[in-house]
Enzyme design. Structure first.
Site, PDB file in Angstrom:
ATOM      1  N   CYS A  21      10.632  41.867  95.760  1.00 51.08           N
ATOM      2  CA  CYS A  21       9.416  42.674  95.854  1.00 51.08           C
ATOM      3  C   CYS A  21       8.910  43.043  94.468  1.00 51.08           C
ATOM      4  O   CYS A  21       9.543  42.766  93.468  1.00 51.08           O
ATOM      5  CB  CYS A  21       9.671  43.936  96.660  1.00 51.08           C
ATOM      6  SG  CYS A  21      10.858  45.003  95.857  1.00 51.08           S
ATOM      7  N   CYS A  24      11.118  44.944  92.028  1.00 52.01           N
ATOM      8  CA  CYS A  24      12.121  44.159  91.285  1.00 52.01           C
ATOM      9  C   CYS A  24      11.551  43.766  89.924  1.00 52.01           C
ATOM     10  O   CYS A  24      12.241  43.756  88.915  1.00 52.01           O
ATOM     11  CB  CYS A  24      12.503  42.881  92.029  1.00 52.01           C
ATOM     12  SG  CYS A  24      13.102  43.169  93.688  1.00 52.01           S
ATOM     13  N   ASP A 437       2.817  -1.245  57.970  1.00 55.38           N
ATOM     14  CA  ASP A 437       2.476  -0.516  56.767  1.00 55.38           C
ATOM     15  C   ASP A 437       3.573  -0.890  55.759  1.00 55.38           C
ATOM     16  O   ASP A 437       4.707  -1.141  56.147  1.00 55.38           O
ATOM     17  CB  ASP A 437       2.517   0.984  57.076  1.00 55.38           C
ATOM     18  CG  ASP A 437       2.281   1.802  55.842  1.00 55.38           C
ATOM     19  OD1 ASP A 437       1.327   1.497  55.129  1.00 55.38           O
ATOM     20  OD2 ASP A 437       3.083   2.723  55.590  1.00 55.38           O
ATOM     21  N   ASP A 636       4.924   4.965  59.676  1.00 57.21           N
ATOM     22  CA  ASP A 636       5.943   6.018  59.656  1.00 57.21           C
ATOM     23  C   ASP A 636       5.620   7.171  60.605  1.00 57.21           C
ATOM     24  O   ASP A 636       6.363   8.121  60.715  1.00 57.21           O
ATOM     25  CB  ASP A 636       6.180   6.538  58.232  1.00 57.21           C
ATOM     26  CG  ASP A 636       4.929   7.151  57.635  1.00 57.21           C
ATOM     27  OD1 ASP A 636       3.985   7.419  58.396  1.00 57.21           O
ATOM     28  OD2 ASP A 636       4.898   7.361  56.411  1.00 57.21           O
ATOM     29  N   ASP A 640       0.394   7.575  59.047  1.00 53.12           N
ATOM     30  CA  ASP A 640      -0.389   6.510  59.667  1.00 53.12           C
ATOM     31  C   ASP A 640      -0.949   6.885  61.029  1.00 53.12           C
ATOM     32  O   ASP A 640      -1.360   6.011  61.782  1.00 53.12           O
ATOM     33  CB  ASP A 640       0.489   5.258  59.833  1.00 53.12           C
ATOM     34  CG  ASP A 640       1.034   4.808  58.508  1.00 53.12           C
ATOM     35  OD1 ASP A 640       0.276   4.830  57.540  1.00 53.12           O
ATOM     36  OD2 ASP A 640       2.212   4.434  58.447  1.00 53.12           O
TER      37      ASP A 640
END
Lengths: 748, 119
Positions: A21, A24, A437, A636, A640
């Protein structure tokens, strides 16, 4: 679930048990807000979860769990493990129950078949030939063993949907009910056939066999997601943390960032971190797929779940929980396995209409056989309708693609190839050009001394000693390469005075009162030092893409030192592998053409694009795409990112960091360039498996449904017995899953 | 054609028409979800069509009450999510839609379907 962390503040969400509820919510929020270190907390009744913001140096999962427990609730701090265990147990229980039903269903079915199958029944005891006994045996099979078909059908019909269970339910119920009528009211059927026989064998054997198929399918399917289980199993359970000068073993979820951890030989490294003291050789094969152990020294990073082999060391924890590399890999593989491949679209479309279409075909079959079939037309119509309902197998279509994707992405992960989603896996197999690359991808990205040419009266070590003694004071990017080389050769450096950097030229200084000059040709010209004899050597080295530095002492040239970015060990083989597969290899670099050509020649790439500015990489990739080629870009993952995104498949040579993984479609955590070809090969193999599965699944239904309808009967008198239909149907899903599992034989 | 055959033919056409109408012409009501929504998995998904706001995180709480093997996985392919749904357990799936449109979801074998509409 950890969301973010900054300044040691972190946000975590914990499932809470026992809430019912709104009060709580308040009780738990109050209990958590008074915990020192907790700055904010929010409890949600609908989701039954507490989201807590806290300082991770002051608060652990256990602190939260205790605070919640003290007010009468339970916070799940290690939900993943608990869930996985529960799930496993539940599945085993389901599988066991299914096996028992298969045994009972098939045993009773075989007894009925023995007592009713023409040619076999005369060997059976009289009791089994009795229709009433057969009905007694068939009823529990129909409604207890086969209950799951009914339950699924009823639930589906409520939603106006239908699945395979609907077809099995209708098919077997029709056979069963007809048999009940034959048994109880044979007079009703006497008008249809002279010697009415029940089909209890058909209904029971179909149920037994289809459940047997499901049992095998469930077992095989468990194998398709093995990679995730293996990865989860890699996690260490405890860590030996040094706290207040003492070594204590604590559960892994209590390790905090900044903790100092000791690892002994043969132990698993608990979390990610940086070595503070000691050195060791570490087996990282479970994460990277690289079989050779890696030597690590102070300052190197270590990855949680890898295995320490020889040395003992201490290290500082830098990444824990969901930030750790293992957790990220698991998440990535889970995401990939949840994604859909474009090739699946057709199967998705067909399977969403499949069951209603089969039901309509069943009506057509019944009407055609009843109206135009031979005598007894009703029986032909009945049996062929049952066969149509039973033979249709939409599951094989649904399983064809995802099972292969799960196995394919799993194999990749086991070998350090992380595939973002099914679409990337699918496109990778169509790649025609791979763009690399240069710096940091094909090369190590760190200049190294490649040649030392001493002048008359000097050794290589003399030249390195003098060069390193002067360069140790320099901040130039090439200086580090020379100093490292001297260190590697264990050369003792000498004192240098009056160091001076001459921008664009080199450096100068005094060693034992001798003037030392170290730099390029311009420096030598400026100082009037003659080096015409060495010009040939210099040119040769520069043609190889190396940077040459000249060393002079007391106005005399005494040697040359060449520095270059070195090619990665795997570069040549990686490129060769791609070329053998008929894939064009291209290198992009910002370097000048001469240096670029030299590196490209050593790597063996087909084409070079030199002097490409970082921003131009993307447009160069689009140019290749414009001629109709699918392009992969290998970079990498950080610098890039735009080029990786522009390519059809972006492949990052990453380390499992967020940036690399997000930018790339495929991340190679093993940093091995041969993996580029391996990833493409894996894609091709996976796609081949998917295509075979789809051909099988579609072909199976397209060919066998018309046969079950009886299209071969007018020409060859061939009809499909519903029992054989159930054998085919049960084996179709199993064969699709098994075919996907065969992918596991693919060795990278 | 005798009467029996005529009746069977009419019955079959009726069956085909009914099947088409029942399974292929159903209209599902779209249910709007704000922060979270509970979805019951029982012979399908209830609600089946869910609309969620664009650019906001929405939690879909799936609870499977149907032990049918077919339903023990939920696949939201457009969101790269495949999750097991243990029986009787609420499984929260967080969606953070990056584009608007209609996205289908299904069970692991693609037999049961639902739709997420991002608005």
């Amino acid at each position: 679930m950890e969301k973010s962390s900054s300044n040691n503040q972190t946000t975590k969400t914990y499932p809470i048990k026992g809430m019912h509820c709104a009060s709580c919510v308040r009780v738990i929020e109050r209990a958590l807000s008074v915990v020192p270190g907790v700055s904010k907390c929010n409890v949600n009744l609908a989701t039954e979860k507490a989201t807590v913001v806290f300082d991770q140096n002051k608060v652990t999962n256990d602190t939260i769990a205790n605070a919640v427990k003290n007010v009468g609730y339970e916070a799940i701090v290690d939900q993943k493990i608990e869930e996985k265990d529960e799930l496993q147990q539940e599945k085993l229980k389901e599988l066991k129950a299914l096996r028992n039903k298969v045994i009972i269903g098939l045993s009773l079915g075989i007894l009925i078949l023995w007592g009713s199958f023409p040619g076999l029944m005369h060997t059976a005891p009289m009791i089994l030939q009795n229709f009433w006994v057969q009905m007694l045996l068939a009823t529990p099979v129909q409604f207890w063993v086969g209950w799951e078909f009914y339950r699924a059908t009823i639930n589906s019909l409520r939603h106006r949907t239908a699945n395979m269970d609907t077809l099995v339910t209708i098919g077997t119920t029709v056979a069963y009910l007809y048999s009940v009528v034959v048994t109880i009211f044979p007079a009703l059927i006497s008008g249809i056939t002279n010697n009415p026989m029940p089909y209890f064998d058909t209904s029971t054997i179909i149920i037994g066999l289809i459940l047997l198929g499901r049992y095998f399918e469930a077992k095989a399917k468990a194998g398709t997601s093995e990679a995730i289980k293996k990865l989860i199993g890699l996690q260490a359970k405890t860590a030996r943390v040094i706290r207040n000068g003492e070594e204590v073993d604590i559960p892994i979820d209590q390790v905090k960032i900044g903790d100092v951890i000791r690892v002994r030989p043969g132990e698993k490294i608990p979390v990610d971190g940086i070595i503070l003291e000691g050195e060791s050789s570490i087996d990282e094969s479970m994460i990277t797929g690289e079989s050779l152990p890696v030597d690590k020294i102070k300052g190197d990073t270590v990855v949680g779940a890898t295995m320490n082999k020889t040395g003992s060391f201490t290290y500082k924890a830098t990444k824990i929980g969901e930030d750790s590399m293992l957790a990220q890999i698991i998440k990535l593989v889970e995401d990939a396995q949840g994604s859909k491949a474009p090739i699946q679209r057709l199967a998705d479309l067909v399977s969403s209409y499949f069951v209603p279409i089969v039901l309509m075909l069943a009506f057509v079959t019944f009407a055609i056989w009843f109206d135009f079939g031979p005598t007894p037309a009703f029986l032909f119509a009945l049996l062929n309708t049952v066969a149509v309902l039973i033979i249709a197998c939409p599951c094989a279509m649904g399983l064809a693609t995802p099972t292969a994707i799960m196995v394919g992405t799993g194999i990749g992960a086991e070998n350090g190839i992380l595939i973002k989603d099914a679409e990337s896996l699918e496109i990778a197999g169509k790649i025609k050009s791979v763009v690399f690359d240069k710096t940091g991808t094909l090369t190590n990205g760190k200049p190294e001394v490649t040649d030392v040419i001493p002048g008359a009266g000097f050794t290589k070590n003399d030249i390195l000693r003098i060069a390193a003694s002067i360069e140790i004071k320099s901040e130039h990017s090439l200086a580090e390469a020379i100093v490292s080389k001297a260190k590697l050769e264990k050369i003792k450096l000498v004192d240098l005075e009056k160091f001076q950097a001459i921008p664009g030229h080199g450096v100068s200084g005094l060693i034992s009162k001798n003037k030392i000059l170290f730099g390029n040709g311009k420096l030598m010209d400026k100082e009037g030092i003659v080096f015409s004899k060495q010009k040939g050597d210099i040119e040769n080295l520069e043609n190889e893409g190396k940077t040459v530095m000249l060393l002079a002492q007391s106005k005399q040239l005494i040697g040359l030192v060449a520095v270059a970015d070195t090619l990665k060990e795997s570069a040549k083989n990686g490129v060769d592998k791609l070329k053998k597969m008929g894939i064009e290899t291209i290198m992009f670099t910002g370097d000048n053409t001469r240096t670029a050509n030299a590196i490209a020649k050593r790597a063996g790439v087909d084409k070079v694009l030199a002097e490409v500015l970082p921003g131009d990489k993307e447009s160069e990739i689009r140019k290749i795409q414009a001629i109709g080629k699918k392009v992969a870009m290998v970079g990498d993952g950080i610098n890039d990112a735009p080029a990786l995104a522009a390519a059809d498949v972006g492949i990052a040579m990453g380390t499992g960091t967020d940036v690399a993984i997000e930018a790339a479609d495929i991340t190679l955590i093993n940093k091995n360039l041969e993996s580029v070809a391996n990833a493409i090969e894996l894609s091709k193999k996976t796609m081949r498996t998917i295509k075979m599965n789809l051909i099988w699944a579609f072909g199976y239904n397209i060919i066998l449904i018309p046969i079950a309808m009886g299209v071969l009967y007018p020409f060859f008198r061939i009809l499909l017995n519903p029992i054989f239909a159930s054998v085919a149907m049960a084996s179709s899903s199993v064969s699709v899953v098994t075919n996907s599992l065969l992918l596991k034989r693919f060795k990278i | 054609m005798d009467l029996q055959k005529l009746l069977v033919t009419i019955f079959s056409f009726g069956g085909i028409a009914f099947t088409y109408w029942f399974f292929l012409m159903k209209k599902e009501k779209e249910v709007e979800a704000s922060d979270s929504i509970n979805i019951t998995v029982n012979g399908g998904y209830n609600p089946e069509v869910i609309s969620i706001p664009f650019g906001k995180t929405t939690i879909l709480n799936f609870t499977r009450t149907d032990p049918t093997e077919c339903l023990n996985e939920i696949v939201l392919g457009d969101f790269n999510i495949r999750r097991e749904l243990p029986l009787g357990k609420k499984i929260a799936i967080k969606l953070d839609p990056k584009k608007k449109g209609e996205f289908g979801y299904s069970c692991g074998m693609n037999m049961y379907h639902g739709k997420i509409v991002v608005k």
